[in-house]
Design a protein around this motif. Structure first.
Motif, PDB file in Angstrom:
ATOM      1  N   LYS A 152       0.781  -1.320   0.072  1.00 10.59           N
ATOM      2  CA  LYS A 152      -0.085  -0.006   0.084  1.00 10.59           C
ATOM      3  C   LYS A 152       1.008   1.154   0.028  1.00 10.59           C
ATOM      4  CE  LYS A 152      -3.741  -2.275   2.697  1.00 10.59           C
ATOM      5  NZ  LYS A 152      -3.053  -3.546   2.892  1.00 10.59           N
ATOM      6  N   ALA A 153       0.678   2.345  -0.903  1.00 11.39           N
ATOM      7  CA  ALA A 153       1.620   3.245  -1.153  1.00 11.39           C
ATOM      8  C   ALA A 153       0.926   4.541  -1.010  1.00 11.39           C
ATOM      9  CB  ALA A 153       2.429   3.352  -2.454  1.00 11.39           C
ATOM     10  N   SER A 154       1.301   5.497  -0.140  1.00 12.92           N
ATOM     11  CA  SER A 154       0.641   6.783  -0.012  1.00 12.92           C
ATOM     12  C   SER A 154       1.325   7.677  -1.029  1.00 12.92           C
ATOM     13  CB  SER A 154       0.712   7.085   1.323  1.00 12.92           C
ATOM     14  OG  SER A 154       1.804   7.161   1.890  1.00 12.92           O
ATOM     15  N   LYS A 155       2.661   7.533  -1.373  1.00 18.26           N
ATOM     16  CA  LYS A 155       3.384   8.428  -2.172  1.00 18.26           C
ATOM     17  C   LYS A 155       3.662   7.849  -3.516  1.00 18.26           C
ATOM     18  CE  LYS A 155       4.647  11.304   0.994  1.00 18.26           C
ATOM     19  NZ  LYS A 155       4.493  12.866   0.994  1.00 18.26           N
ATOM     20  N   LYS A 156       3.819   8.699  -4.729  1.00 16.57           N
ATOM     21  CA  LYS A 156       4.086   8.103  -5.817  1.00 16.57           C
ATOM     22  C   LYS A 156       5.556   7.558  -6.033  1.00 16.57           C
ATOM     23  CE  LYS A 156       0.880  11.484  -7.963  1.00 16.57           C
ATOM     24  NZ  LYS A 156       1.035  12.691  -9.022  1.00 16.57           N
ATOM     25  N   CYS A 157       5.714   6.697  -6.801  1.00 12.56           N
ATOM     26  CA  CYS A 157       6.883   6.000  -6.990  1.00 12.56           C
ATOM     27  C   CYS A 157       7.891   7.223  -7.811  1.00 12.56           C
ATOM     28  CB  CYS A 157       6.745   4.912  -8.089  1.00 12.56           C
ATOM     29  SG  CYS A 157       8.081   4.157  -8.634  1.00 12.56           S
ATOM     30  N   ILE A 158       9.165   7.265  -7.497  1.00 16.39           N
ATOM     31  CA  ILE A 158      10.058   8.363  -7.889  1.00 16.39           C
ATOM     32  C   ILE A 158      10.424   7.930  -9.337  1.00 16.39           C
ATOM     33  CG2 ILE A 158      10.833   9.217  -5.803  1.00 16.39           C
ATOM     34  CD1 ILE A 158      13.432   7.793  -5.911  1.00 16.39           C
ATOM     35  N   TRP A 159       9.966   6.745  -9.741  1.00 14.33           N
ATOM     36  CA  TRP A 159      10.464   6.707 -11.306  1.00 14.33           C
ATOM     37  C   TRP A 159       9.115   6.730 -12.183  1.00 14.33           C
ATOM     38  CZ3 TRP A 159      13.664   5.879 -15.086  1.00 14.33           C
ATOM     39  CH2 TRP A 159      13.262   4.776 -16.195  1.00 14.33           C
ATOM     40  N   LYS A 198       1.324   6.010  -7.980  1.00 16.21           N
ATOM     41  CA  LYS A 198       0.991   5.285  -6.749  1.00 16.21           C
ATOM     42  C   LYS A 198       0.982   3.580  -6.909  1.00 16.21           C
ATOM     43  CE  LYS A 198      -0.943   8.804  -3.695  1.00 16.21           C
ATOM     44  NZ  LYS A 198      -2.299   9.233  -3.028  1.00 16.21           N
ATOM     45  N   ARG A 199       0.045   3.380  -8.159  1.00 18.23           N
ATOM     46  CA  ARG A 199      -0.149   1.911  -8.535  1.00 18.23           C
ATOM     47  C   ARG A 199       0.989   1.510  -9.384  1.00 18.23           C
ATOM     48  NH1 ARG A 199      -5.782  -0.597 -10.818  1.00 18.23           N
ATOM     49  NH2 ARG A 199      -4.951  -2.598 -11.088  1.00 18.23           N
ATOM     50  N   VAL A 200       1.230   0.256  -9.097  1.00 17.54           N
ATOM     51  CA  VAL A 200       2.124  -0.326 -10.157  1.00 17.54           C
ATOM     52  C   VAL A 200       1.792  -0.405 -11.701  1.00 17.54           C
ATOM     53  CG1 VAL A 200       3.417  -2.693 -10.785  1.00 17.54           C
ATOM     54  CG2 VAL A 200       3.364  -1.952  -8.107  1.00 17.54           C
ATOM     55  N   PRO A 201       2.714   0.214 -12.569  1.00 21.56           N
ATOM     56  CA  PRO A 201       2.271   0.138 -13.955  1.00 21.56           C
ATOM     57  C   PRO A 201       1.916  -1.157 -14.564  1.00 21.56           C
ATOM     58  CG  PRO A 201       4.152   1.320 -13.654  1.00 21.56           C
ATOM     59  CD  PRO A 201       4.135   0.727 -12.257  1.00 21.56           C
ATOM     60  N   ASN A 202       0.872  -1.197 -15.272  1.00 23.35           N
ATOM     61  CA  ASN A 202       0.328  -2.605 -15.600  1.00 23.35           C
ATOM     62  C   ASN A 202      -0.089  -3.570 -14.864  1.00 23.35           C
ATOM     63  OD1 ASN A 202       0.857  -1.347 -18.303  1.00 23.35           O
ATOM     64  ND2 ASN A 202       3.240  -1.920 -17.969  1.00 23.35           N
ATOM     65  N   SER A 203      -0.231  -3.185 -13.784  1.00 17.91           N
ATOM     66  CA  SER A 203      -0.490  -4.251 -12.637  1.00 17.91           C
ATOM     67  C   SER A 203      -2.124  -4.691 -12.814  1.00 17.91           C
ATOM     68  CB  SER A 203      -0.603  -3.447 -11.240  1.00 17.91           C
ATOM     69  OG  SER A 203      -1.513  -2.549 -10.884  1.00 17.91           O
ATOM     70  N   VAL A 204      -2.530  -5.916 -12.221  1.00 19.52           N
ATOM     71  CA  VAL A 204      -3.908  -6.242 -12.443  1.00 19.52           C
ATOM     72  C   VAL A 204      -4.885  -6.006 -11.020  1.00 19.52           C
ATOM     73  CG1 VAL A 204      -3.068  -7.827 -14.427  1.00 19.52           C
ATOM     74  CG2 VAL A 204      -3.242  -8.666 -11.942  1.00 19.52           C
ATOM     75  N   LYS A 205      -5.925  -6.048 -11.227  1.00 27.26           N
ATOM     76  CA  LYS A 205      -6.700  -5.997 -10.003  1.00 27.26           C
ATOM     77  C   LYS A 205      -6.452  -7.099  -9.042  1.00 27.26           C
ATOM     78  CE  LYS A 205     -11.601  -5.040  -8.791  1.00 27.26           C
ATOM     79  NZ  LYS A 205     -12.988  -5.105  -9.354  1.00 27.26           N
ATOM     80  N   GLY A 206      -6.370  -6.755  -7.990  1.00 30.77           N
ATOM     81  CA  GLY A 206      -6.033  -7.647  -7.056  1.00 30.77           C
ATOM     82  C   GLY A 206      -4.625  -8.140  -6.781  1.00 30.77           C
ATOM     83  N   PHE A 234       9.659   3.139  -4.193  1.00 28.68           N
ATOM     84  CA  PHE A 234      10.191   2.686  -5.515  1.00 28.68           C
ATOM     85  C   PHE A 234       9.212   1.416  -5.637  1.00 28.68           C
ATOM     86  CE2 PHE A 234      14.164   4.583  -6.015  1.00 28.68           C
ATOM     87  CZ  PHE A 234      14.266   4.837  -7.356  1.00 28.68           C
ATOM     88  N   HIS A 235       8.611   1.171  -6.883  1.00 23.26           N
ATOM     89  CA  HIS A 235       7.754  -0.084  -7.074  1.00 23.26           C
ATOM     90  C   HIS A 235       8.961  -1.169  -7.448  1.00 23.26           C
ATOM     91  CE1 HIS A 235       4.372   2.303  -8.465  1.00 23.26           C
ATOM     92  NE2 HIS A 235       4.086   1.985  -7.365  1.00 23.26           N
ATOM     93  N   VAL A 236       8.771  -2.444  -6.736  1.00 28.37           N
ATOM     94  CA  VAL A 236       9.916  -3.291  -7.350  1.00 28.37           C
ATOM     95  C   VAL A 236       9.659  -3.618  -8.648  1.00 28.37           C
ATOM     96  CG1 VAL A 236      10.249  -5.896  -6.965  1.00 28.37           C
ATOM     97  CG2 VAL A 236       9.705  -4.531  -5.039  1.00 28.37           C
ATOM     98  N   TYR A 237       8.563  -3.600  -9.229  1.00 26.34           N
ATOM     99  CA  TYR A 237       8.409  -3.579 -10.740  1.00 26.34           C
ATOM    100  C   TYR A 237       9.240  -2.760 -11.393  1.00 26.34           C
ATOM    101  CZ  TYR A 237       5.818  -3.249 -15.168  1.00 26.34           C
ATOM    102  OH  TYR A 237       5.772  -3.153 -16.574  1.00 26.34           O
TER     103      TYR A 237
END
Length: 254
Positions: free
Chosen positions: A141-148, A152-160, A175-178
């Motif tokens: 759960k991220a409250s801040k935006k990824c600096i890359w 906030k949400r992982v790019p191309n992520s799927v629901k769930g 940072f998103h791991v993705y």
């Protein structure tokens, strides 16, 4: 299935998924692991005859494993995805890694009780990392935006499947791991055509800005921490902790 082996000195060994003996090689270029079907770099177990490669983590697997992020959960190893995901409301019912958010296409650690999945290399991501006095922790759960990617949400992520992020205690770094892996792949694809010997992250320009005014006053420390953090995460995801800092040095432009 092969048992987990701590030693890294085994030079030749057979694997049930391949008919020939595999030899430990260290080519300083990317490859696609024939076990988990994810990218790797540097050292790998390889059959030259068949152009077959395995991450060390895919060569030496464990029947069962654990991860601190998923407390009291047990993951079992499978050499292919254990069916479709029908217990979570994801978009296409495929299985996805709960760490990086990418699809499961090969070797996987699966928690039957909760439906969680981890790529073999992703299971090595630490729950907490300390860099130059800054504490990073894993979060879904991220409250801040990824600096890359600036999202906030992982790019191309799927629901769930929210995917993991590393968030610093100061909240100056997220940072998103993705995204860590995407930076590596983009850098390699954009490398000079005559550069085949090194992962050309030194050519990658990242328009990063600190997430708060507190960090802007110490921009040199901010960039230094980001460099070390990226090296730490990328070496885990690529399955080669021996990758040199010179090959993973990121030229950050703020």
């Amino acid at each position: 299935m092969p048992q987990e082996v701590i030693s890294t000195t085994i030079m030749k060994i057979k694997h049930p998924e391949h008919e020939h003996e595999l030899e430990l090689k260290n080519y300083q270029k990317p490859y696609m692991c024939d076990g988990c079907k994810e990218h790797g770099y540097g050292s790998r177990y390889r059959c030259e005859l068949c152009d077959f490669d395995l991450h060390k983590e895919c060569m030496f697997t464990s029947p069962e494993t654990y991860h601190e992020f998923f407390k009291e959960s047990t993951f079992k190893f499978y050499n292919q995805s254990p069916g479709k995901c029908c217990i979570r409301n994801c978009d296409d019912c495929r299985r996805y890694c709960d760490a990086c958010g990418k699809a499961i296409n090969g070797f996987v650690y699966h928690c039957e009780a909760k439906g969680w999945d981890l790529h073999p290399c992703c299971r090595n991501l630490k729950n907490k990392i300390y860099i130059d006095g800054e504490k990073f922790r894993l979060s879904d759960k991220a409250s801040k935006k990824c600096i890359w990617c600036k999202k906030k949400r992982v790019p191309n992520s799927v629901k769930g499947i929210p995917g993991w992020s590393y968030v610093s205690k100061s909240e100056n770094y997220h940072f998103h791991v993705y995204c860590a892996m995407e930076m590596v792949l983009e850098s390699w694809n954009n490398r000079p055509k005559d550069n085949n010997s090194c992962l050309a992250l030194e050519n990658l320009e990242l328009p990063l800005q600190p997430n708060s005014s507190r960090s802007r006053g110490g921009s040199s420390k901010y960039l230094r921490i980001v460099k070390i953090f990226l090296k730490t995460i990328v070496t885990i995801l690529l399955g080669d902790p021996t990758i040199t800092l010179a090959c993973l040095l990121v030229e950050l432009v703020s």
